[in-house]
Design a protein around this motif. Structure first.
Motif, PDB file in Angstrom:
ATOM      1  N   ALA A 209       0.809  -1.222   0.000  1.00  0.00           N
ATOM      2  CA  ALA A 209       0.000   0.000   0.000  1.00  0.00           C
ATOM      3  C   ALA A 209       0.838   1.266   0.000  1.00  0.00           C
ATOM      4  O   ALA A 209       0.304   2.361  -0.192  1.00  0.00           O
ATOM      5  CB  ALA A 209      -0.938   0.005   1.216  1.00  0.00           C
ATOM      6  N   GLY A 212      -0.364   4.965   0.921  1.00  0.00           N
ATOM      7  CA  GLY A 212      -1.811   5.092   0.799  1.00  0.00           C
ATOM      8  C   GLY A 212      -2.298   5.725  -0.478  1.00  0.00           C
ATOM      9  O   GLY A 212      -3.480   6.031  -0.607  1.00  0.00           O
ATOM     10  N   ALA A 234      -5.280  -2.708   3.873  1.00  0.00           N
ATOM     11  CA  ALA A 234      -4.038  -2.219   3.283  1.00  0.00           C
ATOM     12  C   ALA A 234      -2.840  -2.811   4.036  1.00  0.00           C
ATOM     13  O   ALA A 234      -2.762  -2.724   5.264  1.00  0.00           O
ATOM     14  CB  ALA A 234      -3.986  -0.692   3.334  1.00  0.00           C
ATOM     15  N   PHE A 242       4.744   2.587   6.274  1.00  0.00           N
ATOM     16  CA  PHE A 242       3.565   2.237   7.075  1.00  0.00           C
ATOM     17  C   PHE A 242       3.154   3.394   7.978  1.00  0.00           C
ATOM     18  O   PHE A 242       1.958   3.685   8.116  1.00  0.00           O
ATOM     19  CB  PHE A 242       3.837   0.995   7.921  1.00  0.00           C
ATOM     20  CG  PHE A 242       2.699   0.654   8.846  1.00  0.00           C
ATOM     21  CD1 PHE A 242       1.561   0.021   8.365  1.00  0.00           C
ATOM     22  CD2 PHE A 242       2.747   1.009  10.191  1.00  0.00           C
ATOM     23  CE1 PHE A 242       0.499  -0.276   9.215  1.00  0.00           C
ATOM     24  CE2 PHE A 242       1.695   0.717  11.039  1.00  0.00           C
ATOM     25  CZ  PHE A 242       0.566   0.070  10.545  1.00  0.00           C
ATOM     26  N   LEU A 245       1.468   5.841   5.854  1.00  0.00           N
ATOM     27  CA  LEU A 245       0.162   5.280   5.491  1.00  0.00           C
ATOM     28  C   LEU A 245      -0.838   5.483   6.620  1.00  0.00           C
ATOM     29  O   LEU A 245      -1.978   5.913   6.397  1.00  0.00           O
ATOM     30  CB  LEU A 245       0.319   3.785   5.186  1.00  0.00           C
ATOM     31  CG  LEU A 245      -0.967   2.950   5.066  1.00  0.00           C
ATOM     32  CD1 LEU A 245      -1.784   3.381   3.850  1.00  0.00           C
ATOM     33  CD2 LEU A 245      -0.613   1.457   4.978  1.00  0.00           C
ATOM     34  N   LYS A 246      -0.397   5.189   7.842  1.00  0.00           N
ATOM     35  CA  LYS A 246      -1.264   5.336   9.006  1.00  0.00           C
ATOM     36  C   LYS A 246      -1.710   6.783   9.169  1.00  0.00           C
ATOM     37  O   LYS A 246      -2.899   7.060   9.400  1.00  0.00           O
ATOM     38  CB  LYS A 246      -0.517   4.849  10.253  1.00  0.00           C
ATOM     39  CG  LYS A 246      -1.328   4.869  11.518  1.00  0.00           C
ATOM     40  CD  LYS A 246      -0.652   4.049  12.621  1.00  0.00           C
ATOM     41  CE  LYS A 246       0.725   4.561  12.951  1.00  0.00           C
ATOM     42  NZ  LYS A 246       1.344   3.852  14.094  1.00  0.00           N
ATOM     43  N   ILE A 259      -5.498  -1.228   8.370  1.00  0.00           N
ATOM     44  CA  ILE A 259      -4.130  -1.278   7.867  1.00  0.00           C
ATOM     45  C   ILE A 259      -3.310  -2.278   8.678  1.00  0.00           C
ATOM     46  O   ILE A 259      -3.534  -2.482   9.873  1.00  0.00           O
ATOM     47  CB  ILE A 259      -3.467   0.114   7.873  1.00  0.00           C
ATOM     48  CG1 ILE A 259      -3.377   0.674   9.283  1.00  0.00           C
ATOM     49  CG2 ILE A 259      -4.232   1.073   6.960  1.00  0.00           C
ATOM     50  CD1 ILE A 259      -2.601   1.988   9.353  1.00  0.00           C
TER      51      ILE A 259
END
Length: 363
Positions: A209, A212, A234, A242, A245-246, A259
């Motif tokens: 992912a 994102g 994801a 990560f 992304l978070k 996620i």
């Protein structure tokens, strides 16, 4: 047309056999040549550079950076990532310099510009991004020949077959190409090709992912088509990605997104933060999956054999990281379910972003 393509593909494979895959040898030669120059200049100060340079910094050991559009901010700073920022005219006047082109678009235009100015140059993709290894020798290609040819027949439409032949000719025997990567490039990677279809209850699995970006692309696509989705899962293994992304999922306001700080592979290995699709989705349905995991797609698909056969999701799987994925992954997906219809699209002007689309839906 079909016979001509098959014949040309056969010639490309034969060239790889007879030349002992000279493209790999050229890559090794270029890497060795790179080390002989006192000065290395990276050309390109766009998004491609700022996202990608930290990963190749150690290999290139560049000391200059150049671009056709050096803005005032860069002009004042004159340095980025420890590289001295120079104009094209300054680059042209330098001796003992190799320029590494590092752009995501307009590669050929920049190469022509540098060639016209007699500036020695090489494209980054020719150095490190083609995923060639020493195993790709004459004996290996001779063993794979029938598999390569067999896969040509598996694609659903004429464009996919054309793309397959041109991609392989570009990668095995460029002198046999009729079209470059730029010529076969199409927009709409993953969700806007017109191949995959979307309902209002889709469950999307994003394997690789990153930060994102594809989660957001998926959300926008389904919003335009039907207004919503049911769930997004994801997966991202790299810690720094990560964390971003978070943050991005939290600040975007996206709902029903779960996620995972895990990679998807063949086996479950908690010590290495790895799991597989069968373990996660044995009892949870998913309807669309995208995979871009730097050459681990083959293992990830095998680790999801039961789940894929059970749920038959639509798929968008990157094939470009490993040369053999171009033929072995389409064959494997057809083995999982003959109902799958396979399409191949290419989404960049260079070697990467060849994507296999698999769907059981009628178009």
């Amino acid at each position: 047309m079909q016979s001509e393509r098959r014949e040309r593909l056969s010639k490309a494979i034969q060239y790889a056999i007879e030349s002992d895959y000279s493209i790999y040898n050229r890559q090794v030669m270029l890497l060795n040549e790179l080390r002989t120059y006192s000065n290395i200049c990276v050309f390109g100060m766009g998004k491609f550079f700022f996202e990608g340079y930290p990963y190749v910094e150690e290999l290139l050991r560049a000391n200059y950076i150049c671009d056709n559009n050096i803005d005032k901010r860069m002009e004042e700073k004159r340095e980025t990532y420890g590289l001295t920022c120079i104009h094209v005219e300054e680059l042209e006047a330098m001796d003992d310099v190799l320029t590494v082109i590092m752009v995501g678009t307009d590669y050929w235009e920049i190469k022509r510009q540098l060639d016209d100015k007699k500036i020695k140059n090489v494209y980054l993709g020719d150095l490190i991004l083609n995923m060639y290894t020493s195993k790709h020798d004459s004996r290996w290609f001779n063993h794979e020949k029938e598999n390569i040819l067999k896969t040509l027949e598996l694609f659903e439409d004429d464009l996919s077959q054309e793309n397959y032949v041109e991609i392989l000719c570009n990668r095995l025997a460029p002198h046999l190409c009729q079209k470059s990567f730029q010529d076969i490039k199409t927009d709409g990677e993953y969700f806007s090709t017109g191949i995959l279809s979307f309902g209002s209850e889709e469950v999307f699995v994003d394997v690789g992912a990153y930060i994102g970006d594809t989660v957001e692309q998926f959300q926008k696509q389904v919003a335009e088509k039907n207004g919503g989705y049911k769930k997004i899962y994801a997966f991202e293994l790299e810690h720094k990605f990560f964390e971003q992304l978070k943050t991005n999922v939290r600040t975007s306001g996206l709902e029903n997104v779960e996620i995972f700080h895990k990679g998807i592979s063949l086996e479950v290995d908690n010590q290495k933060s790895m799991t597989n699709l069968d373990a996660v989705f044995e009892d949870k349905e998913f309807s669309i999956i995208k995979m871009d995991i730097e050459g681990a797609e083959w293992d990830a698909l095998h680790g999801g054999k039961r789940a894929i056969k059970k749920w038959k999701p639509q798929m968008a799987v990157c094939l470009y990281h490993c040369l053999e994925d171009l033929w072995r992954i389409p064959q494997y997906i057809k083995e999982l379910s003959p109902d799958y219809k396979l399409y191949l699209r290419h989404h960049s002007p260079v070697v990467w972003d060849s994507v296999l689309y698999a769907t059981t839906n009628s178009r």
